[in-house]
Scaffold this motif. Structure first.
Motif, PDB file in Angstrom:
ATOM      1  N   PHE A 191      41.752  34.396  36.429  1.00 61.01           N
ATOM      2  CA  PHE A 191      41.116  35.416  37.263  1.00 61.01           C
ATOM      3  C   PHE A 191      42.126  36.019  38.234  1.00 61.01           C
ATOM      4  CE2 PHE A 191      37.556  32.811  35.941  1.00 61.01           C
ATOM      5  CZ  PHE A 191      36.533  33.728  35.730  1.00 61.01           C
ATOM      6  N   THR A 192      42.055  37.336  38.402  1.00 59.31           N
ATOM      7  CA  THR A 192      42.788  38.008  39.460  1.00 59.31           C
ATOM      8  C   THR A 192      41.929  37.998  40.714  1.00 59.31           C
ATOM      9  OG1 THR A 192      43.954  39.447  37.911  1.00 59.31           O
ATOM     10  CG2 THR A 192      43.837  40.171  40.199  1.00 59.31           C
ATOM     11  N   HIS A 193      42.479  37.470  41.812  1.00 56.05           N
ATOM     12  CA  HIS A 193      41.749  37.371  43.078  1.00 56.05           C
ATOM     13  C   HIS A 193      42.139  38.543  43.975  1.00 56.05           C
ATOM     14  CE1 HIS A 193      41.221  33.400  41.414  1.00 56.05           C
ATOM     15  NE2 HIS A 193      40.373  33.084  42.368  1.00 56.05           N
ATOM     16  N   ILE A 194      41.127  39.293  44.408  1.00 59.83           N
ATOM     17  CA  ILE A 194      41.336  40.526  45.149  1.00 59.83           C
ATOM     18  C   ILE A 194      40.565  40.475  46.468  1.00 59.83           C
ATOM     19  CG2 ILE A 194      41.140  43.046  45.067  1.00 59.83           C
ATOM     20  CD1 ILE A 194      40.830  42.682  41.968  1.00 59.83           C
ATOM     21  N   GLY A 195      41.235  40.735  47.569  1.00 59.20           N
ATOM     22  CA  GLY A 195      40.554  40.828  48.859  1.00 59.20           C
ATOM     23  C   GLY A 195      39.769  42.122  48.946  1.00 59.20           C
ATOM     24  N   ALA A 196      38.506  42.040  49.379  1.00 58.63           N
ATOM     25  CA  ALA A 196      37.655  43.230  49.413  1.00 58.63           C
ATOM     26  C   ALA A 196      36.606  43.075  50.511  1.00 58.63           C
ATOM     27  CB  ALA A 196      36.973  43.429  48.056  1.00 58.63           C
ATOM     28  N   LYS A 197      35.839  44.134  50.696  1.00 59.89           N
ATOM     29  CA  LYS A 197      34.729  44.122  51.643  1.00 59.89           C
ATOM     30  C   LYS A 197      33.411  43.997  50.872  1.00 59.89           C
ATOM     31  CE  LYS A 197      37.045  44.870  55.491  1.00 59.89           C
ATOM     32  NZ  LYS A 197      37.060  43.879  56.610  1.00 59.89           N
ATOM     33  N   LYS A 198      32.451  43.352  51.504  1.00 60.56           N
ATOM     34  CA  LYS A 198      31.126  43.274  50.903  1.00 60.56           C
ATOM     35  C   LYS A 198      30.462  44.646  50.961  1.00 60.56           C
ATOM     36  CE  LYS A 198      30.263  38.378  51.873  1.00 60.56           C
ATOM     37  NZ  LYS A 198      29.372  37.396  52.543  1.00 60.56           N
ATOM     38  N   ARG A 199      29.266  44.751  50.414  1.00 59.67           N
ATOM     39  CA  ARG A 199      28.580  46.041  50.351  1.00 59.67           C
ATOM     40  C   ARG A 199      28.311  46.630  51.735  1.00 59.67           C
ATOM     41  NH1 ARG A 199      24.088  44.960  45.538  1.00 59.67           N
ATOM     42  NH2 ARG A 199      25.597  44.703  43.838  1.00 59.67           N
ATOM     43  N   ASP A 200      28.223  45.754  52.747  1.00 62.87           N
ATOM     44  CA  ASP A 200      27.983  46.279  54.093  1.00 62.87           C
ATOM     45  C   ASP A 200      29.229  46.935  54.688  1.00 62.87           C
ATOM     46  OD1 ASP A 200      29.624  44.149  54.696  1.00 62.87           O
ATOM     47  OD2 ASP A 200      28.069  42.943  55.638  1.00 62.87           O
ATOM     48  N   GLY A 201      30.375  46.782  53.985  1.00 64.56           N
ATOM     49  CA  GLY A 201      31.605  47.407  54.445  1.00 64.56           C
ATOM     50  C   GLY A 201      32.265  46.697  55.609  1.00 64.56           C
ATOM     51  N   LYS A 202      31.741  45.555  56.012  1.00 67.29           N
ATOM     52  CA  LYS A 202      32.277  44.848  57.180  1.00 67.29           C
ATOM     53  C   LYS A 202      32.860  43.491  56.813  1.00 67.29           C
ATOM     54  CE  LYS A 202      28.897  47.046  60.280  1.00 67.29           C
ATOM     55  NZ  LYS A 202      27.801  46.818  61.252  1.00 67.29           N
ATOM     56  N   ASN A 203      32.075  42.672  56.178  1.00 65.81           N
ATOM     57  CA  ASN A 203      32.482  41.293  55.926  1.00 65.81           C
ATOM     58  C   ASN A 203      33.429  41.189  54.737  1.00 65.81           C
ATOM     59  OD1 ASN A 203      30.895  40.094  58.032  1.00 65.81           O
ATOM     60  ND2 ASN A 203      29.081  40.483  56.778  1.00 65.81           N
ATOM     61  N   PHE A 204      34.388  40.274  54.868  1.00 71.54           N
ATOM     62  CA  PHE A 204      35.407  40.049  53.843  1.00 71.54           C
ATOM     63  C   PHE A 204      34.839  39.218  52.695  1.00 71.54           C
ATOM     64  CE2 PHE A 204      38.789  37.254  52.172  1.00 71.54           C
ATOM     65  CZ  PHE A 204      39.658  38.216  51.668  1.00 71.54           C
ATOM     66  N   THR A 205      35.267  39.516  51.484  1.00 67.51           N
ATOM     67  CA  THR A 205      34.918  38.709  50.324  1.00 67.51           C
ATOM     68  C   THR A 205      36.097  38.706  49.365  1.00 67.51           C
ATOM     69  OG1 THR A 205      33.234  38.268  48.642  1.00 67.51           O
ATOM     70  CG2 THR A 205      33.917  40.572  48.927  1.00 67.51           C
ATOM     71  N   VAL A 206      35.991  37.909  48.340  1.00 68.43           N
ATOM     72  CA  VAL A 206      37.035  37.813  47.324  1.00 68.43           C
ATOM     73  C   VAL A 206      36.441  38.176  45.975  1.00 68.43           C
ATOM     74  CG1 VAL A 206      38.679  36.305  46.149  1.00 68.43           C
ATOM     75  CG2 VAL A 206      38.268  36.013  48.602  1.00 68.43           C
ATOM     76  N   LEU A 207      36.972  39.245  45.392  1.00 68.57           N
ATOM     77  CA  LEU A 207      36.580  39.622  44.044  1.00 68.57           C
ATOM     78  C   LEU A 207      37.405  38.819  43.049  1.00 68.57           C
ATOM     79  CD1 LEU A 207      36.378  43.534  44.210  1.00 68.57           C
ATOM     80  CD2 LEU A 207      34.490  41.913  44.209  1.00 68.57           C
ATOM     81  N   ARG A 208      36.741  38.261  42.051  1.00 66.24           N
ATOM     82  CA  ARG A 208      37.437  37.539  40.987  1.00 66.24           C
ATOM     83  C   ARG A 208      37.171  38.280  39.682  1.00 66.24           C
ATOM     84  NH1 ARG A 208      35.023  31.702  41.598  1.00 66.24           N
ATOM     85  NH2 ARG A 208      33.135  32.968  41.674  1.00 66.24           N
ATOM     86  N   GLN A 209      38.216  38.873  39.141  1.00 65.58           N
ATOM     87  CA  GLN A 209      38.079  39.668  37.928  1.00 65.58           C
ATOM     88  C   GLN A 209      38.952  39.095  36.818  1.00 65.58           C
ATOM     89  OE1 GLN A 209      38.908  43.746  38.990  1.00 65.58           O
ATOM     90  NE2 GLN A 209      37.039  43.943  40.208  1.00 65.58           N
ATOM     91  N   THR A 210      38.491  39.241  35.598  1.00 65.11           N
ATOM     92  CA  THR A 210      39.266  38.768  34.455  1.00 65.11           C
ATOM     93  C   THR A 210      40.670  39.353  34.501  1.00 65.11           C
ATOM     94  OG1 THR A 210      37.220  38.815  33.158  1.00 65.11           O
ATOM     95  CG2 THR A 210      39.281  38.515  31.955  1.00 65.11           C
TER      96      THR A 210
END
Length: 499
Positions: free
Chosen positions: A367-386
């Motif tokens: 998985f490629t781990h990508i730093g991103a924002k949640k749908r609210d545009g505020k809180n941090f999350t990590v996207l895991r994509q193939t």
């Protein structure tokens, strides 16, 4: 029985391998083998023998947990116990390629009890000889070839039996952030732990490390010293040395080396874990306690590991110390594949202030781990994509196999493709990875359509018909795994698996 200084009070409890949930993740039980004689009698004898082995291993496991310094002086009789060998044989893959002996699982099973009794006797009197592994190659996602060693069948059996016995000891020693090839632990457990660590700890920098040629670099002498911290039975030590010295047979030439373990052997993952337990795990645990002032998370799966830091200065200090530590034991970080990257809730803002581009990403376990924002545009999350190269490599495999199956019936090919897509979804079906799953399914369908068109006399097949075939055989996109914060919280009940 067994003491720290290696003195024996007598024989250790009769041995027994652990239950099915504790088998190596790489090789699960795939069925029962044919044995001669009365089936009911064979089954009863096997059950009773395995029960005694299980009880013995449970006692070993308890001793190992109670005293982390105890050295086990009498283990060999657990390994050559016919019940242990029988379970090891049954747990092997039935369709695995034969080694240099040319013997298959089915052939050995035609006279299983006699073969196991003979093997047990040879192990007991020290007459067992390890055979060299047959060299084979499998393609890597980057297009290169990964060398594997195809072990002879009896070597597989004895290695599996030895692994079962030693796991009873080392599972008491291995640390929580080690996940690779351990009973009851999987790649998704490691992925979950990493995700939770990135979101719940103060991680601003990530060390994405790669050990250059790890399995080929393991030093035999250091490995045996590490094994002897816990294993004081010289017969077990000699057994492991036999496998290390057996070498590899390729094009009729036998090659031996003072370093490395053969990838593909049942014992190799355990030996690799033992090596890194002493070289890396215990060291990083101590470094974190004594050197770090900020948060540090660690997740290791075999020789692939990620370390997260709160402070850049500590990350750089750790990397320098790690290189020195590895050099002492014959290991080296790959200079081109080891990176310290800015990652976390503030990475995008900090890089923007410095006039830099988007934060870098890193790959771990497909998985490629990508730093991103949640749908609210505020809180941090990590996207895991193939990982794109993994997806591309898998589609290339499907393309080749479709060509090979070109003249098979449509239902046969459709069922096979359905299992391929379902297996891909089971592994890569994590939250927020739906688009990548959809792309994989789309291209599999496209490749199948092209293969069918090529074999058609008219050279075409309507998409209307193709849609019916896809609906019948190819499963829809499905997310199989829950959010890690939920799953890991349930599993650990609040206890960290990164410590």
């Amino acid at each position: 029985m067994m003491h720290e200084h290696g003195k024996s009070d007598g024989p250790v409890v009769p041995a027994k391998p652990s239950n099915k949930t504790e088998q190596l993740a790489a090789e699960r039980v795939e069925g029962r083998g044919p044995v001669k004689g009365n089936p009911l009698r064979q089954s009863t004898r096997r059950t009773q023998g395995w029960a005694s082995v299980t009880q013995a291993l449970q006692r070993i496991r308890q001793i190992a947990k109670t005293d982390r310094k105890v050295r086990f002086t009498s283990l060999m009789h657990h390994i050559y116990n016919p019940a242990t060998l029988r379970e090891a044989y049954i747990s092997l893959k039935r369709d695995a390629a034969p080694g240099v002996d040319g013997q298959t699982w089915q052939q050995y099973g035609q006279d299983l009890e006699a073969n196991l009794q003979d093997l047990s006797a040879r192990l007991k009197r020290g007459a067992y000889r390890a055979k060299p592994a047959r060299r084979a190659y499998i393609p890597k996602p980057d297009g290169q070839q990964r060398p594997l060693g195809v072990t002879a069948l009896e070597d597989k059996i004895v290695q599996r039996a030895t692994t079962e016995v030693l796991n009873a000891i080392y599972e008491a020693d291995f640390l929580g952030f080690s996940y690779g090839f351990r009973p009851g632990r999987s790649q998704h457990n490691a992925l979950d732990a990493l995700y939770v660590g990135l979101l719940t700890r103060k991680v601003n920098w990530v060390l994405d490390a790669d050990i250059r040629g790890f399995f080929d670099a393991i030093n035999h002498e250091w490995l045996m010293k590490f094994v002897e911290h816990r294993i004081a039975d010289p017969r077990v030590g000699r057994l492991i040395r036999k496998w290390l010295k057996a070498g590899v047979l390729e094009d009729g030439v036998r090659t031996q080396s003072a370093t490395g373990t053969v990838q593909g052997g049942s014992i190799s993952p355990l030996l690799a874990n033992i090596y890194l337990h002493y070289v890396f795990d215990l060291w990083v645990q101590q470094w974190r306690k004594t050197q770090a002032t900020g948060d540090v998370i660690v997740v290791r799966y075999a020789d692939d590991f990620i370390v997260g830091f709160q402070h850049r200065a500590e990350a750089e200090k750790f990397l320098t110390a790690l290189r020195e530590r590895f050099a002492k034991f014959g290991l080296e970080l790959h200079p081109d594949k080891t990176r310290l990257i800015e990652f976390g809730p503030w990475a995008a803002l900090n890089r923007r202030k410095r006039g830099l581009g988007k934060p870098e990403t890193f790959d771990f376990l497909g998985f490629t781990h990508i730093g991103a924002k949640k749908r609210d545009g505020k809180n941090f999350t990590v996207l895991r994509q193939t990982m794109p190269k993994r997806l591309k490599a898998k589609l290339a495999e499907v393309k080749v196999e479709l060509r090979r199956r070109m003249h098979k019936s449509i239902p046969e090919v459709g069922k096979w493709l359905g299992t391929v897509v379902a297996g891909h979804f089971r592994y890569y079906g994590v939250p927020m990875n739906g688009p990548a799953l959809g792309r994989f399914r789309f291209w599999v369908n496209w490749l199948w359509h092209r293969a069918l068109a090529r074999r058609s006399q008219r050279g075409r097949i309507t998409w209307e018909r193709m849609a019916r075939l896809i609906a019948r055989y190819i499963p829809p996109v499905r997310i199989h795994h829950p959010y890690p914060l939920y799953r890991l919280g349930v599993i650990t009940q609040g206890k960290s698996r990164m410590r």
